[in-house]
Design an enzyme around this catalytic site. Structure first.
Site, PDB file in Angstrom:
ATOM      1  N   GLY A   1       0.827  -1.211   0.000  1.00  0.00           N
ATOM      2  CA  GLY A   1       0.000   0.000   0.000  1.00  0.00           C
ATOM      3  C   GLY A   1       0.851   1.247   0.000  1.00  0.00           C
ATOM      4  O   GLY A   1       2.054   1.185  -0.259  1.00  0.00           O
ATOM      5  N   ASN A   2       0.254   2.400   0.252  1.00  0.00           N
ATOM      6  CA  ASN A   2       1.029   3.635   0.373  1.00  0.00           C
ATOM      7  C   ASN A   2       0.441   4.503   1.475  1.00  0.00           C
ATOM      8  O   ASN A   2      -0.585   4.162   2.064  1.00  0.00           O
ATOM      9  CB  ASN A   2       1.100   4.379  -0.970  1.00  0.00           C
ATOM     10  CG  ASN A   2      -0.283   4.763  -1.470  1.00  0.00           C
ATOM     11  OD1 ASN A   2      -0.995   5.523  -0.816  1.00  0.00           O
ATOM     12  ND2 ASN A   2      -0.687   4.222  -2.617  1.00  0.00           N
ATOM     13  N   HIS A   3       1.099   5.625   1.760  1.00  0.00           N
ATOM     14  CA  HIS A   3       0.733   6.438   2.930  1.00  0.00           C
ATOM     15  C   HIS A   3      -0.362   7.471   2.660  1.00  0.00           C
ATOM     16  O   HIS A   3      -0.590   8.337   3.492  1.00  0.00           O
ATOM     17  CB  HIS A   3       1.961   7.181   3.453  1.00  0.00           C
ATOM     18  CG  HIS A   3       2.994   6.269   4.033  1.00  0.00           C
ATOM     19  ND1 HIS A   3       2.747   5.465   5.107  1.00  0.00           N
ATOM     20  CD2 HIS A   3       4.278   6.005   3.660  1.00  0.00           C
ATOM     21  CE1 HIS A   3       3.820   4.767   5.391  1.00  0.00           C
ATOM     22  NE2 HIS A   3       4.765   5.071   4.518  1.00  0.00           N
TER      23      HIS A   3
END
Ligand code: C5P
Length: 397
Positions: free
Chosen positions: A207-209
């Site tokens: 995923g990412n932030h």
């Protein structure tokens, strides 16, 4: 002008109630139809006669008309209004509104209202700063009500600070602006937001932030301007709540793609604010993958480019806005993306700029159009950035 608009002004017990007379006067000057609700406490500060004379209609304060058995129908009044403004909003009324307490006529109208609600707090600085009041204001905003922020200045107590009700001209100006932004009224806006999570096994993902804060701010603003918003979001902490916003929660890029295709019906504006993962694992494990002392090679394959795929469906009537988060050569990449994804505008965030990062409340953007016109902005809070973006879209639409 507000000709034909129906303004419901609610006045509560605060010294600023005397300014309600001016608010009514200004709305009448704008040719609006005005009705006034007064709480019992507000009558200590301004008389019903003043407000009924100025609004050319008797004021509402209890369920019964002049102590007779004939009653005021709060539902009829809630349906009548195009906007409800609580000004001044006392600490007590704010607290009751935030918690759904319904022990007077105003609160019963508030609980059954369908139109946008604006509230202008007015109280002493310590009361306003108290965590309980701040929490109540936060709850009201999260429920889709609009804060007309208090101003800093001299207060009735003699103290100086934040707590003064916004000036009547400011309040009326905000309502004028809300009604005048006809561009988005009844328009359908699709927004993608947040990150996507690409499953690796039953407990892990890539995923990412992305916090989804930008998409959240944009969705809230479009909704406030009367648009019907379809908000398609990856996993985030907070989702916007507003009667005009339909939230569809998704996890992966494939899911987001599928939902976008299905929802892209009668859409007028599409805003691609999601930080879609570019890659997903080529295969996923059904169970939690156990380590076995050997390296684990994961092959990543490309996800669909949602903005690009939906861009292929775009007709002349539709307007698309994309985002580009770049670490280098931002301008060049943004200009390429606007063409590749068939966008009308692209909003560039450069990670080289201080204050720009995933999860931050601030952002610094540059907007490019299809003809390489460049519009730069200062570092601002994401809510203000959303306003800038929407203003630019408005000027193109
Ligand atoms: O290509 P890049 O990821 O930089 O493009 C960013 C823009 O494209 C954003 O508007 C983003 O929401 C959109 N996008 C998308 N689907 C992807 C990747 C990006 O919709 N798979």
């Amino acid at each position: 002008m507000l000709a034909g608009k129906k303004i419901l002004l609610a006045v509560t017990g605060s010294i600023a109630a005397y300014k309600a007379a001016l608010i009514v006067r200004l709305f009448v000057k704008e040719k609006a139809e005005v009705r006034v609700i007064m709480t019992e406490n507000s009558k200590e500060f301004v008389t019903p006669t003043t407000l009924s004379t100025l609004s050319k209609h008797s004021v509402y304060s209890s369920f019964y008309k002049n102590n007779s058995e004939e009653w005021h129908n709060h539902i009829a009044l809630s349906t009548w209004a195009d906007v409800l403004i609580i000004a001044p909003a006392s600490a007590q009324t704010l607290a009751k509104m935030a918690h759904g307490i319904c022990d007077n006529f105003l609160l019963s109208v508030f609980l059954s209202i369908k139109c946008p609600v604006y509230f202008a707090p007015a109280m002493d600085l310590d009361m306003l700063a108290h965590p309980a009041t701040q929490k109540n204001i936060g709850i009201l905003i999260s429920l889709g009500n609009h804060l007309i922020a208090s101003e800093v200045g001299e207060l009735a107590s003699g103290l100086n600070g934040k707590g003064r009700m916004a000036a009547p001209e400011t309040i009326v100006g905000i309502i004028l602006e809300a009604f005048n932004t006809g561009v988005f009224s009844n328009k359908k806006v699709l927004i993608t937001s947040g990150p996507t999570y690409e499953t690796l096994d039953s407990v892990r993902f890539i995923g990412n932030h992305s916090s989804g804060k930008m998409g959240y701010a944009l969705a809230s603003l479009f909704a406030r301007k009367g648009a019907e918003v379809v908000f398609i979001s990856g996993p985030v902490k907070n989702y916007p709540i507003h009667p005009n916003i339909k939230v569809i929660k998704v996890t992966s890029a494939d899911e987001m793609m599928e939902v976008c295709k299905n929802q892209y019906v009668d859409i007028d504006f599409a805003v691609f604010a999601a930080a879609v993962a570019d890659y997903k694992p080529s295969k996923t494990f059904d169970k939690k993958h156990k380590k076995d002392g050997t390296p684990l090679n994961i092959i990543l394959i490309e996800n669909p480019d949602i903005a690009r795929e939906i861009g292929k469906l775009k007709t002349e009537k539709q307007f698309h806005i994309g985002f580009a988060l770049e670490t280098n050569d931002g301008e060049v990449s943004a200009k390429l993306k606007i063409k590749r994804k068939n966008l009308d505008l692209i909003v560039l965030n450069s990670l080289e700029d201080p204050g720009v990062n995933f999860g931050r409340d601030t952002n610094k953007i540059t907007i490019f159009d299809q003809f390489d016109k460049k519009i730069s902005f200062e570092l601002k809070h994401k809510k203000e950035v959303a306003q800038d973006i929407v203003k630019i879209i408005e000027s193109y639409a």
